[in-house]
Design an enzyme around this catalytic site. Structure first.
Site, PDB file in Angstrom:
ATOM      1  N   ASN A   9       0.871  -1.166   0.000  1.00 13.36           N
ATOM      2  CA  ASN A   9       0.000   0.000   0.000  1.00 13.36           C
ATOM      3  C   ASN A   9       0.914   1.224   0.000  1.00 13.36           C
ATOM      4  O   ASN A   9       1.477   1.575   1.040  1.00 13.36           O
ATOM      5  CB  ASN A   9      -0.883  -0.054   1.257  1.00 13.36           C
ATOM      6  CG  ASN A   9      -1.845   1.108   1.339  1.00 13.36           C
ATOM      7  OD1 ASN A   9      -1.814   2.025   0.498  1.00 13.36           O
ATOM      8  ND2 ASN A   9      -2.699   1.100   2.337  1.00 13.36           N
ATOM      9  N   ARG A  96      -2.726  -2.219  -3.231  1.00 17.07           N
ATOM     10  CA  ARG A  96      -3.946  -1.466  -2.965  1.00 17.07           C
ATOM     11  C   ARG A  96      -3.931  -0.253  -3.889  1.00 17.07           C
ATOM     12  O   ARG A  96      -2.992   0.540  -3.856  1.00 17.07           O
ATOM     13  CB  ARG A  96      -3.981  -1.015  -1.504  1.00 17.07           C
ATOM     14  CG  ARG A  96      -5.207  -0.205  -1.246  1.00 17.07           C
ATOM     15  CD  ARG A  96      -5.307   0.271   0.158  1.00 17.07           C
ATOM     16  NE  ARG A  96      -6.563   0.976   0.276  1.00 17.07           N
ATOM     17  CZ  ARG A  96      -6.739   2.066   1.003  1.00 17.07           C
ATOM     18  NH1 ARG A  96      -5.750   2.562   1.702  1.00 17.07           N
ATOM     19  NH2 ARG A  96      -7.899   2.649   1.042  1.00 17.07           N
ATOM     20  N   HIS A 185     -13.319   2.517   0.506  1.00 16.76           N
ATOM     21  CA  HIS A 185     -13.334   1.471   1.548  1.00 16.76           C
ATOM     22  C   HIS A 185     -13.941   0.173   1.022  1.00 16.76           C
ATOM     23  O   HIS A 185     -14.406  -0.663   1.811  1.00 16.76           O
ATOM     24  CB  HIS A 185     -14.174   1.889   2.784  1.00 16.76           C
ATOM     25  CG  HIS A 185     -13.532   2.898   3.675  1.00 16.76           C
ATOM     26  ND1 HIS A 185     -14.257   3.762   4.460  1.00 16.76           N
ATOM     27  CD2 HIS A 185     -12.236   3.175   3.946  1.00 16.76           C
ATOM     28  CE1 HIS A 185     -13.441   4.528   5.154  1.00 16.76           C
ATOM     29  NE2 HIS A 185     -12.195   4.194   4.856  1.00 16.76           N
ATOM     30  N   ARG A 246     -12.836  15.113   8.469  1.00 16.78           N
ATOM     31  CA  ARG A 246     -13.668  15.461   7.296  1.00 16.78           C
ATOM     32  C   ARG A 246     -15.112  15.663   7.723  1.00 16.78           C
ATOM     33  O   ARG A 246     -15.603  14.975   8.620  1.00 16.78           O
ATOM     34  CB  ARG A 246     -13.621  14.341   6.251  1.00 16.78           C
ATOM     35  CG  ARG A 246     -12.261  14.124   5.668  1.00 16.78           C
ATOM     36  CD  ARG A 246     -12.299  13.049   4.581  1.00 16.78           C
ATOM     37  NE  ARG A 246     -11.042  12.353   4.508  1.00 16.78           N
ATOM     38  CZ  ARG A 246     -10.897  11.043   4.361  1.00 16.78           C
ATOM     39  NH1 ARG A 246     -11.957  10.263   4.227  1.00 16.78           N
ATOM     40  NH2 ARG A 246      -9.712  10.502   4.313  1.00 16.78           N
ATOM     41  N   GLU A 390      -8.279  -5.713   5.390  1.00 14.82           N
ATOM     42  CA  GLU A 390      -8.143  -5.361   3.973  1.00 14.82           C
ATOM     43  C   GLU A 390      -6.972  -6.098   3.336  1.00 14.82           C
ATOM     44  O   GLU A 390      -7.021  -6.473   2.170  1.00 14.82           O
ATOM     45  CB  GLU A 390      -7.967  -3.842   3.839  1.00 14.82           C
ATOM     46  CG  GLU A 390      -9.261  -3.107   4.129  1.00 14.82           C
ATOM     47  CD  GLU A 390      -9.063  -1.634   4.454  1.00 14.82           C
ATOM     48  OE1 GLU A 390      -8.587  -1.354   5.564  1.00 14.82           O
ATOM     49  OE2 GLU A 390      -9.374  -0.792   3.597  1.00 14.82           O
TER      50      GLU A 390
END
Ligand code: ADP
Length: 408
Positions: A9, A96, A185, A246, A390
């Site tokens: 990643n 990823r 996601h 956020r 993940e």
């Protein structure tokens, strides 16, 4: 041949990695490199050693992703602390990749064309796709004969129907610029949904699941019959739930109003909604949910307000996704807050009897950071907590795509 999959990643200044032995789903080594591009990059390495694991932390100059990946390979094959003998012990590499656009509805074997597709999506994910691509190209140079697979964060959501992904803007926003809901996601929601079905011993195709991924970034996903039919993140990861920094959903006119009042530039406005909002913006204390919980317990009013807004937004999404799926069988909480916060799960699930959600307080307290059913035995909806994985999902996808290629 050993079925070791290396999962990478690559971020702007970091590389996270994991080497997974897919014959027994075990982690052989994992770690991350921070401050790539600096003289004092920091490497955290965790590796299998005898019957257990050991850790090392070291620092050195790592100018680019290529040197970072080279360093990781050397660590994996090191004479003293190595976990594999030869580069051939790595069966494939799974990357990823954040954005696959509309074209990539599933993971893809990396070819020149796929790399071009990733490049074409840079406009849509400027903070991620360039670095994901750099990682792929570094691997091509370092180990040119290895199978590489891109696992896209957006792919799982490509089953979302058109009436859900098109915004009510002039249609040209979509046809000219590709402005639509993409969702993110996806790898986590896909893993969580399939693992929930597996744990319950029920076919995924028969379930209506809502997955709540609640970490620093947060999103909810409606998974009907194994397919994502809606998710709270949109064109960017900014919409939907309240997140660490956020804002999630707001009236878009607020941006125009603030830009006008304060003479903010587009960049300044972007910093406000991406980095100065959410839990941090409301509480004025922290983006870290644990800290906010502590502050709230000590009577800090805005911390309590941040928690209330966070929980209420999740509740609203659960209600709307249950409506979208015409029912709900399973509600899953995952990621840092979802897996660990007893208080938050309790708040979200309270006064949800109309939906058939009946949380068992004792079970809720018992399962933190582990897999478990936290609803009452006779609850119509099964509520679960489930650590996301993940990396495992990326490894599984990588193996699947390589397997398909070999069967051709
Ligand atoms: P990321 O999105 O960066 O992967 P994580 O999934 O690790 O984030 O989630 C980080 C969030 O989880 C932080 O807000 C942290 O405070 C929260 N968290 C971790 N452990 C707990 C806990 N025991 N109780 C409440 N919140 C927790």
């Amino acid at each position: 041949m050993k079925k070791n999959i290396l999962i990478l990643n690559c971020g702007s200044s970091s590389v996270k990695y994991e080497l997974m032995d897919m014959d027994n789903s075990g982690i052989v080594a994992s770690g991350f490199i921070e401050r790539v591009g600096m003289e004092d990059a920091v490497i955290h390495h965790h590796y299998r050693c005898g019957d257990g694991y050991s850790d090392i932390k070291t620092s050195k100059s790592i100018p680019r992703h290529r040197e970072a990946i080279e360093f990781i390979m050397n660590l994996l094959m090191d004479d003293e602390i190595g976990v594999i003998e030869d580069i051939k012990d790595i069966y494939g590499i799974g990357h990823r990749v954040v954005h696959g656009g509309e074209k990539h509805i599933e993971s893809a074997y990396i070819t020149g064309e796929v790399k071009q597709d990733i490049k074409d999506c840079i406009d849509l994910a400027p903070l991620h796709n360039p670095h994901n691509l750099t990682g792929i190209e570094a691997c091509e140079k370092l180990i040119p004969d290895h199978h590489q697979v891109a696992v896209f964060d957006t792919a799982f959501h490509q089953t979302i129907p058109r009436h859900t992904y098109i915004y009510a803007l002039p249609y040209e926003a979509y046809s000219k610029y590709g402005i639509r809901k993409y969702g993110f996601h996806g790898t986590s929601h896909q893993y969580v949904a399939s693992r929930a079905a597996e744990m319950l011993g029920k076919p995924l195709e028969k379930l209506k699941i809502i997955s709540c991924h609640l970490g620093n970034g947060a999103s909810a996903c409606a998974v009907k019959e194994g397919k994502s039919i809606d998710t709270s993140m949109g064109f960017t990861p900014l919409s939907g739930l309240v997140m660490g920094t956020r804002c999630g959903d707001i009236d878009p006119a607020v941006l125009l109003y603030l830009m006008n009042k304060e003479a903010f530039s587009a960049h300044e406005m972007s910093v406000i909604i991406n980095r100065h909002s959410g839990l941090f913006g409301i509480s004025g204390v922290s983006r870290d949910f644990r800290e906010i919980l502590e502050q709230a317990k000590e009577g800090h009013d805005r911390s309590q307000l941040a928690i209330d807004i966070f929980a209420y937004r999740i509740k609203k999404y659960i209600g709307s996704y249950a409506a979208a799926m015409n029912g709900l069988d399973v509600l899953v909480f995952t990621a840092g807050i979802g897996e660990n916060s007893v208080e938050l799960r309790d708040m979200v699930c309270s006064e949800m009897e109309y939906l058939g959600i009946d949380l068992d307080r004792k079970r809720n307290e018992k399962y933190t950071g582990t897999e478990g059913i936290i609803s009452a035995a006779d609850s119509k909806v099964t509520v679960m907590t489930l650590p996301t994985d993940e990396e495992f999902m990326i490894a599984r996808e990588t193996l699947r795509i390589i397997g398909e290629l070999k069967n051709v």
